[in-house]
Design an enzyme around this catalytic site. Sequence first.
Site, PDB file in Angstrom:
ATOM      1  N   GLU A 191      10.807   1.666   9.928  1.00 56.16           N
ATOM      2  CA  GLU A 191      11.829   2.667   9.593  1.00 56.16           C
ATOM      3  C   GLU A 191      11.140   4.023   9.684  1.00 56.16           C
ATOM      4  O   GLU A 191      10.326   4.359   8.823  1.00 56.16           O
ATOM      5  CB  GLU A 191      12.375   2.372   8.190  1.00 56.16           C
ATOM      6  CG  GLU A 191      13.786   2.887   8.009  1.00 56.16           C
ATOM      7  CD  GLU A 191      13.821   4.346   7.684  1.00 56.16           C
ATOM      8  OE1 GLU A 191      13.714   5.170   8.619  1.00 56.16           O
ATOM      9  OE2 GLU A 191      13.935   4.679   6.497  1.00 56.16           O
ATOM     10  N   GLU A 214      12.015  16.883  13.518  1.00 57.82           N
ATOM     11  CA  GLU A 214      12.440  16.607  12.140  1.00 57.82           C
ATOM     12  C   GLU A 214      11.614  17.475  11.179  1.00 57.82           C
ATOM     13  O   GLU A 214      10.401  17.297  11.077  1.00 57.82           O
ATOM     14  CB  GLU A 214      12.181  15.129  11.827  1.00 57.82           C
ATOM     15  CG  GLU A 214      12.544  14.743  10.423  1.00 57.82           C
ATOM     16  CD  GLU A 214      12.109  13.314  10.073  1.00 57.82           C
ATOM     17  OE1 GLU A 214      11.026  12.884  10.520  1.00 57.82           O
ATOM     18  OE2 GLU A 214      12.856  12.648   9.354  1.00 57.82           O
ATOM     19  N   CYS A 217      14.812  10.220   5.031  1.00 54.75           N
ATOM     20  CA  CYS A 217      14.880   9.858   6.450  1.00 54.75           C
ATOM     21  C   CYS A 217      16.273  10.107   6.999  1.00 54.75           C
ATOM     22  O   CYS A 217      16.420  10.639   8.089  1.00 54.75           O
ATOM     23  CB  CYS A 217      14.441   8.413   6.647  1.00 54.75           C
ATOM     24  SG  CYS A 217      15.171   7.267   5.493  1.00 54.75           S
ATOM     25  N   LYS A 233       0.879  -1.184   0.000  1.00 55.09           N
ATOM     26  CA  LYS A 233       0.000   0.000   0.000  1.00 55.09           C
ATOM     27  C   LYS A 233       0.910   1.226   0.000  1.00 55.09           C
ATOM     28  O   LYS A 233       1.499   1.584   1.021  1.00 55.09           O
ATOM     29  CB  LYS A 233      -0.890  -0.010   1.244  1.00 55.09           C
ATOM     30  CG  LYS A 233      -2.192   0.733   1.130  1.00 55.09           C
ATOM     31  CD  LYS A 233      -2.112   2.243   1.016  1.00 55.09           C
ATOM     32  CE  LYS A 233      -1.719   2.981   2.268  1.00 55.09           C
ATOM     33  NZ  LYS A 233      -1.638   4.460   2.034  1.00 55.09           N
TER      34      LYS A 233
HETATM   35  P1  NDP Z   1       2.617   8.638   7.607  1.00 62.94           P
HETATM   36  O1  NDP Z   1       3.401   7.863   8.588  1.00 62.94           O
HETATM   37  O2  NDP Z   1       1.272   9.085   7.998  1.00 62.94           O
HETATM   38  O3  NDP Z   1       2.457   7.823   6.239  1.00 62.94           O
HETATM   39  C1  NDP Z   1       3.320   6.795   5.816  1.00 62.94           C
HETATM   40  C2  NDP Z   1       2.485   5.658   5.228  1.00 62.94           C
HETATM   41  O4  NDP Z   1       1.637   5.093   6.215  1.00 62.94           O
HETATM   42  C3  NDP Z   1       1.557   6.106   4.097  1.00 62.94           C
HETATM   43  O5  NDP Z   1       1.464   5.067   3.134  1.00 62.94           O
HETATM   44  C4  NDP Z   1       0.258   6.282   4.840  1.00 62.94           C
HETATM   45  O6  NDP Z   1      -0.843   6.274   3.985  1.00 62.94           O
HETATM   46  C5  NDP Z   1       0.273   5.090   5.757  1.00 62.94           C
HETATM   47  N1  NDP Z   1      -0.613   5.176   6.907  1.00 62.94           N
HETATM   48  C6  NDP Z   1      -1.111   6.271   7.504  1.00 62.94           C
HETATM   49  N2  NDP Z   1      -1.851   5.927   8.583  1.00 62.94           N
HETATM   50  C7  NDP Z   1      -1.815   4.576   8.660  1.00 62.94           C
HETATM   51  C8  NDP Z   1      -2.358   3.601   9.571  1.00 62.94           C
HETATM   52  N3  NDP Z   1      -3.078   3.963  10.619  1.00 62.94           N
HETATM   53  N4  NDP Z   1      -2.093   2.303   9.349  1.00 62.94           N
HETATM   54  C9  NDP Z   1      -1.333   1.916   8.305  1.00 62.94           C
HETATM   55  N5  NDP Z   1      -0.797   2.786   7.422  1.00 62.94           N
HETATM   56  C10 NDP Z   1      -1.024   4.090   7.594  1.00 62.94           C
HETATM   57  O7  NDP Z   1       3.521   9.849   7.154  1.00 62.94           O
HETATM   58  P2  NDP Z   1       3.069  11.229   6.505  1.00 62.94           P
HETATM   59  O8  NDP Z   1       2.935  11.056   5.070  1.00 62.94           O
HETATM   60  O9  NDP Z   1       1.894  11.833   7.223  1.00 62.94           O
HETATM   61  O10 NDP Z   1       4.353  12.112   6.848  1.00 62.94           O
HETATM   62  C11 NDP Z   1       4.449  12.712   8.128  1.00 62.94           C
HETATM   63  C12 NDP Z   1       5.864  12.690   8.658  1.00 62.94           C
HETATM   64  O11 NDP Z   1       6.428  11.382   8.593  1.00 62.94           O
HETATM   65  C13 NDP Z   1       6.862  13.553   7.900  1.00 62.94           C
HETATM   66  O12 NDP Z   1       6.812  14.855   8.342  1.00 62.94           O
HETATM   67  C14 NDP Z   1       8.162  12.893   8.225  1.00 62.94           C
HETATM   68  O13 NDP Z   1       8.645  13.396   9.466  1.00 62.94           O
HETATM   69  C15 NDP Z   1       7.812  11.444   8.402  1.00 62.94           C
HETATM   70  N6  NDP Z   1       8.134  10.642   7.212  1.00 62.94           N
HETATM   71  C16 NDP Z   1       9.204   9.812   7.291  1.00 62.94           C
HETATM   72  C17 NDP Z   1       9.580   9.075   6.200  1.00 62.94           C
HETATM   73  C18 NDP Z   1      10.739   8.164   6.238  1.00 62.94           C
HETATM   74  O14 NDP Z   1      11.400   7.962   5.234  1.00 62.94           O
HETATM   75  N7  NDP Z   1      11.011   7.521   7.364  1.00 62.94           N
HETATM   76  C19 NDP Z   1       8.880   9.183   4.936  1.00 62.94           C
HETATM   77  C20 NDP Z   1       7.724  10.054   4.950  1.00 62.94           C
HETATM   78  C21 NDP Z   1       7.383  10.744   6.067  1.00 62.94           C
HETATM   79  P3  NDP Z   1      -1.367   7.655   3.390  1.00 62.94           P
HETATM   80  O15 NDP Z   1      -0.190   8.499   3.006  1.00 62.94           O
HETATM   81  O16 NDP Z   1      -2.127   7.231   2.222  1.00 62.94           O
HETATM   82  O17 NDP Z   1      -2.153   8.271   4.513  1.00 62.94           O
END
Ligand code: NDP
Length: 474
Positions: free
Chosen positions: A246, A377, A280, A173
Amino acid sequence: MQHYDMIINGQNCAGDSSLEVINPATGTAFASVARSSEKQVNEAVAAARVAFKPWSQQSSAARKQLCQQLAQAMEDNMAELMQLVTLESGKPLQGLNGIGSGMEVGGAIAWTRYTAELELPVDVVQDDDKTRIEVHRKPLGVVASITPWNWPLMIAIWHVIPALRVGNTVVIKPSEFTPVATTRLVQLANEILPAGVLNIVNGEGDVGAALTSHPDVNKIVFTGSTATGKRIMATASASLKRVTLELGGNDAGIVLPDANISAIVPKLFAACFHNNGQTCAALKRLYVHESQYEDVCQQLAQLAKTVKVGSGLEDGVELGPIQNAKQLAVVQELADSARSDGGRFLAGGEPLAGGGYFFAPTIVADLSDGSRLVDEEPFGPILPVIKYSDVDEVIARANQNDRGLGGSIWSSDIDKATGLAQQLECGTVWVNEHGAIQPNAPFGGIKQSGMGVEFGLYGLEEYTSIQTVKVPKR
Ligand code: NDP
């Protein structure tokens, strides 16, 4: 506008509704994908479950060969995949220091090829005249992969290939913001793999939640925010699913007094600003010794003012837009709080005019720990540069943060820097570089940056459980 169906059990699946995908350089939709309901999540998991037995019973050599074929398919379709990654993520085709969609797709191919060649042989821990004891690595079953928007295709590969390589099946997903390149990848894979081995469902967080709470999923691999990671881990506990998380970091880089500033500033800038800081393991807190502080600040500001920002499809563009409006708002909020904390803005500080989610590359001096921009971050093109006077004290300050993904020491004395780097509390440390990852070196966070590792044999093992086989000889 191009539309992409989901793929479940090798078949296109239209779903009941669709999601528009925004090009962050314009703020307008350029494609749409089918949106999953809970019914399709259930169908995808069921298909992966049925496919698991025959896939796990294929020979290791056969799975290796199919993974290599997928790498070849990506290579054959590289230009299209690069275009899709740029359109949906905003990152330039080439990018700052060559870190752009070309690197993302090239990296996806390289990781696939490397991981395909890995083996987890049987480990014989005892073999004497009484007993033979073997340790076997077995696939777990159905893996749910949840990916974020910053490196959508590469992270999908980091999840999917090791899972498949050792005999699991996968339902992926992607982030609702960046589902297109991953959907295209799954299309290509389904021309090569048996039906049901790799399935994709699209949608927002609720679709992710339906997938990660599904009782027939055995493992979750997640890359994204710490808050979502914690929710997933809580959900996973209901049926003791394995997890690899991660969760991003707030990596510190420390410039020692003896560092050769003009040699390292361009590397520091790229380590912080590539992909607009939305990586990240980007360098997110830069600590510089007082003896060279002003010099580093001014040289970084000069680069921030001259780096080419624009649509990632344009030639020569080094930084694109921030990936989504929500993240742009986070960056703006942290810039505002840095201003009220007395931060000295040497470059940037505001969104850029015109369409799209552009924010000027921003350098902020004179903040310290305790300011939100230092402690949190930002995941965007804004860097706090922090002054220090004592090396031991700065290591302690760097370690005070609750994140622990990566860290780096910059110095002309490699031995000294290597020793200090090992005092940093994080999963990976670098000397005179930052964020340089590769497919043979394990990568993962400690503290609130996650659990488990990806890449190489250590990463591959996370997609297996151990079965010990003890056979008496008489
Ligand atoms: P999220 O953690 O919300 O999203 C990451 C993934 O998880 C997306 O595919 C999202 O779907 C999905 N998701 C969201 N809620 C759920 C749930 N309850 N159960 C299962 N899957 C879920 O990150 P954001 O996009 O909101 O980004 C917010 C922050 O996360 C950023 O500011 C950054 O700090 C951090 N981040 C870190 C990353 C990394 O590489 N470690 C990458 C991206 C963000 P959907 O997007 O469709 O809601």
